[in-house]
Structures are given as C-alpha cells and as structure tokens.
Motif scaffolding. Structure first.
Motif, short mmCIF file in Angstrom:
data_model
loop_
_atom_site.label_atom_id
_atom_site.label_comp_id
_atom_site.label_asym_id
_atom_site.label_seq_id
_atom_site.Cartn_x
_atom_site.Cartn_y
_atom_site.Cartn_z
N ARG A 81 44.97 16.42 58.02
CA ARG A 81 44.12 17.07 57.02
C ARG A 81 42.75 16.39 56.91
NH1 ARG A 81 47.31 16.57 53.25
NH2 ARG A 81 46.41 14.76 52.17
N VAL A 82 42.75 15.06 56.95
CA VAL A 82 41.49 14.34 56.77
C VAL A 82 40.48 14.69 57.86
CG1 VAL A 82 42.41 12.31 57.99
CG2 VAL A 82 40.42 12.08 56.50
N LEU A 83 40.94 14.83 59.08
CA LEU A 83 40.00 15.16 60.16
C LEU A 83 39.44 16.57 60.01
CD1 LEU A 83 41.65 13.51 63.31
CD2 LEU A 83 39.74 12.67 61.93
N HIS A 84 40.27 17.49 59.54
CA HIS A 84 39.76 18.85 59.33
C HIS A 84 38.76 18.88 58.18
CE1 HIS A 84 42.07 21.25 62.19
NE2 HIS A 84 43.03 20.37 62.01
N GLN A 85 38.98 18.09 57.15
CA GLN A 85 38.00 18.00 56.06
C GLN A 85 36.69 17.41 56.56
OE1 GLN A 85 40.31 15.67 53.33
NE2 GLN A 85 41.18 17.46 52.29
N MET A 86 36.78 16.39 57.38
CA MET A 86 35.59 15.74 57.91
C MET A 86 34.86 16.62 58.91
SD MET A 86 37.07 11.89 58.47
CE MET A 86 35.52 11.30 59.19
#
Length: 355
Positions: free
Chosen positions: A317-322
């Motif tokens: 999830r964090v990479l998609h947010q970034m």
C-alpha cells in the motif's frame, strides 16, 4: 530496461540535477555526483546521504503539478513572525508546551536550526537530520530557498569547488559568517563556515534577484530547539514518531528474516515521501541481500521466500500511495522485478540506497 535507462529514471526524478538547480560546469557536476551517490569518491570528502528519487512536485515546478502532487498533505507556514532577539537563539512560542520525544529534541539540537523569519515563507520539505546532515526547503510564491547541512569535514572541498563558480563575497547570516557565490543571474548560493561540527549551504531556486536574496538573508535566524520543531509541518515524521509510523507503513509488507525495525530510528526527521523511501528502501535492501545469500548457498526455500516478498511489492500500500507523488516506487519495482526474474543488476544496492 537497461542500467542506463534506470539511471535516467532516477536522474529525471531528482531535483538536484543541473537543469533544475542551474547549469553546472564539469567541476561542479563531478562534485555533486560524488556527494549524492558515488560510493567511491575521487576527492577526500565524506559524502552526504544519497538522495532517493524525489517527489515529482520538486521537479515539475508548475503550480498545477505542485497542487496535484504535493509532498505534504498541507505545508505549514511558520506559526508567526518570530520575536526580536538579542542573541543567536530565539525563545519558543509561549502557550501550552508541546511534548517532544528525546530523540526529536536530540535531532533538532544537532542541526543548525535556521528558519526564515518573514511572513509568507513555508517549510515544504524536510529530510535527513541523521549523522549531522539534512535538508529543509522553504517556499514563498515563486521563490525557494533550500538549506543543506553536512559534517564540517568536507567543507574545504565544497569551498574549493565553489571558487570555480565565482569570486566569494563575505556575508553573515544571523551570527554565522559565510561566503556568497553567484552561479548565474538570479542563482545564488551561500556557504556558511563550519560551526558546532557542521556547515550549511543555502541555495536559491526560482525567481530571485540579488536584492531579494540579500533581504531574505537578513531574515534567516537561528532559533532554539522547540521553536524549530514547532515550525515543521505536522506531517513530518520526527524521530519520536518513527516506530509508530513505520509499523503503520509496514502493516502489509513482509519483513525479511531478522529485520529489526529499531534500526529505523536512525532515519532522522523526514517528510512522508522521504520517510517512505527510507523505510521501503531498507526493507528492499534486506530482502535483496537475503535473495543473494540464498542463491549463493543453494537455500532454495529462502530464495523462494525472498522472491515472493519482492514480487509482492507491487501490492504494498505504501508504494502505491507514494506513486501518486513521485518515482521511487517505479525504481523499486523495476529492481524487484529483476530479482523475481532471477537476473538482478550488479548495481541494485545503489539503486535501492543500501548501506
């Protein structure tokens, strides 16, 4: 994608490349590359921490891109114009004191704590604050001023390089003596001389004249620890919040064997994008190292676990947010996919920012 193409992707995402910070000649570009990423230096300099691919909003400077891809959920101006002062530090604002962790106080204590004491200037980017180095960027309309500080050791090398830019002009910023260098019309840099084990560089970006720069230099002040911390946007992940933010960020991320999240405490203070880059980079480095170990020793089970973990990064999830804000996830996924395919590049550690 070749190493050349990946390197170009990293350069395209980097706000410190020459077409963003100004046209550098060969000497300045060589020094910049040494400072940023080259593991073996050609000069006797201790390199600052390599900068990861930056949020697109640092690179694409139009108002629309900044609005659509802001690094922070909202940038915060200084709480108010700071009071007049008689020495080199200002008292913290009055009112109910904010509780800061010991780690946050230590990080602030160890940096120069310079702010722009003029209405309209906002802190937009913060990262580093580990090992006596860090970056803070201020913005006011079409003007930006970035402050970078480093251990005192490399100062002579920086200064010698800047002598190829222009003749130095002596300046004083608050009580810090320094030298002004002129790259081009409207493009200035000040190197403050070492003090308390660090030195500071102030570099302009955007629309400046010499008169406006000289005026802003008179508004740069050194403040106390709590005043400096209070000026940071609330989204900044300070050392005291690292554990909680890392746990939230890594909730759906498989962790490598013996990965100790306590090691993340050394990341320093960062805006959310840079914090995410640092955290996922360390996880990626650990999984890559485990993959290499398993491959070398013939540990097929461990090799499969590392492969599946890196494959799963496309769902983190964090990479998609970034990915809505910058290019770090694309770089990470490209390197991860090469491990999954069984053919990682020799320079993967540099791409992921591994120690």
């Amino acid at each position: 994608m070749t190493d050349k193409h990946l390197d170009q992707m990293v350069r395209d995402a980097d706000p410190y490349r020459p077409d963003v910070i100004g046209h550098l000649d060969g000497a300045q570009q060589a020094l910049l590359e040494e400072i940023m990423s080259v593991p073996t230096l050609h000069r006797v300099l201790e390199p600052p921490q390599a900068r990861p691919p930056a949020p697109r909003s640092m690179v694409r400077r139009t108002a629309g891109a900044l609005a659509a891809a802001a690094i922070l959920a909202g940038v915060l101006a200084l709480p108010a114009v700071l009071p007049e002062h008689q020495d080199d530090s200002l008292a913290a604002p009055t009112g109910t004191p904010i509780a800061y962790s010991a780690a946050a106080l230590k990080a602030a204590e160890d940096n120069p704590r310079l702010l722009i004491n003029r209405p309209g200037w906002k802190v937009t980017t913060v990262y580093g604050f580990a090992k006596q180095q860090g970056t803070i960027r201020f913005r006011n309309g079409r003007q930006e001023l970035e402050m970078n500080w480093y251990p005192a050791g490399p100062y002579d090398g920086f200064y010698a390089d800047r002598l190829t830019v222009s003749k130095p002009e002596p300046v004083t910023v608050d009580s810090f003596p320094g030298d002004l260098f002129i790259y081009n019309v409207g493009d200035f840099e000040v190197l403050l001389r070492p003090r308390d084990g660090v030195f500071v560089g102030l570099r302009t970006g955007g629309n400046w004249t010499r008169d406006t720069f000289d005026q802003v230099l008179t508004d740069v002040v050194r403040v106390d620890v709590r005043t400096w911390l209070a000026a940071l946007p609330p989204e900044i992940v300070t050392p005291g919040r690292v554990a909680a933010e890392a746990a939230r960020m890594l909730a759906d991320v498989p962790l490598p064997p013996k990965f100790d999240t306590a090691t993340l405490d050394g990341i320093g203070a960062n805006d959310p994008y840079q914090f995410g880059t640092a955290v996922t980079g360390r996880v990626g480095c650990a999984w890559a190292a485990e993959w290499v170990r398993a491959k070398r020793t013939g540990d097929d089970a461990a090799l499969q676990r590392a492969t599946e973990a890196l494959r799963s990064s496309h769902q983190w999830r964090v990479l998609h947010q970034m990915n809505e804000k910058g290019d770090w996830p694309e770089v990470f996924w490209k390197i991860a996919d090469e491990f999954v395919a069984g053919n990682p590049r020799a320079t993967y550690a540099q791409g992921l920012g591994c120690d």
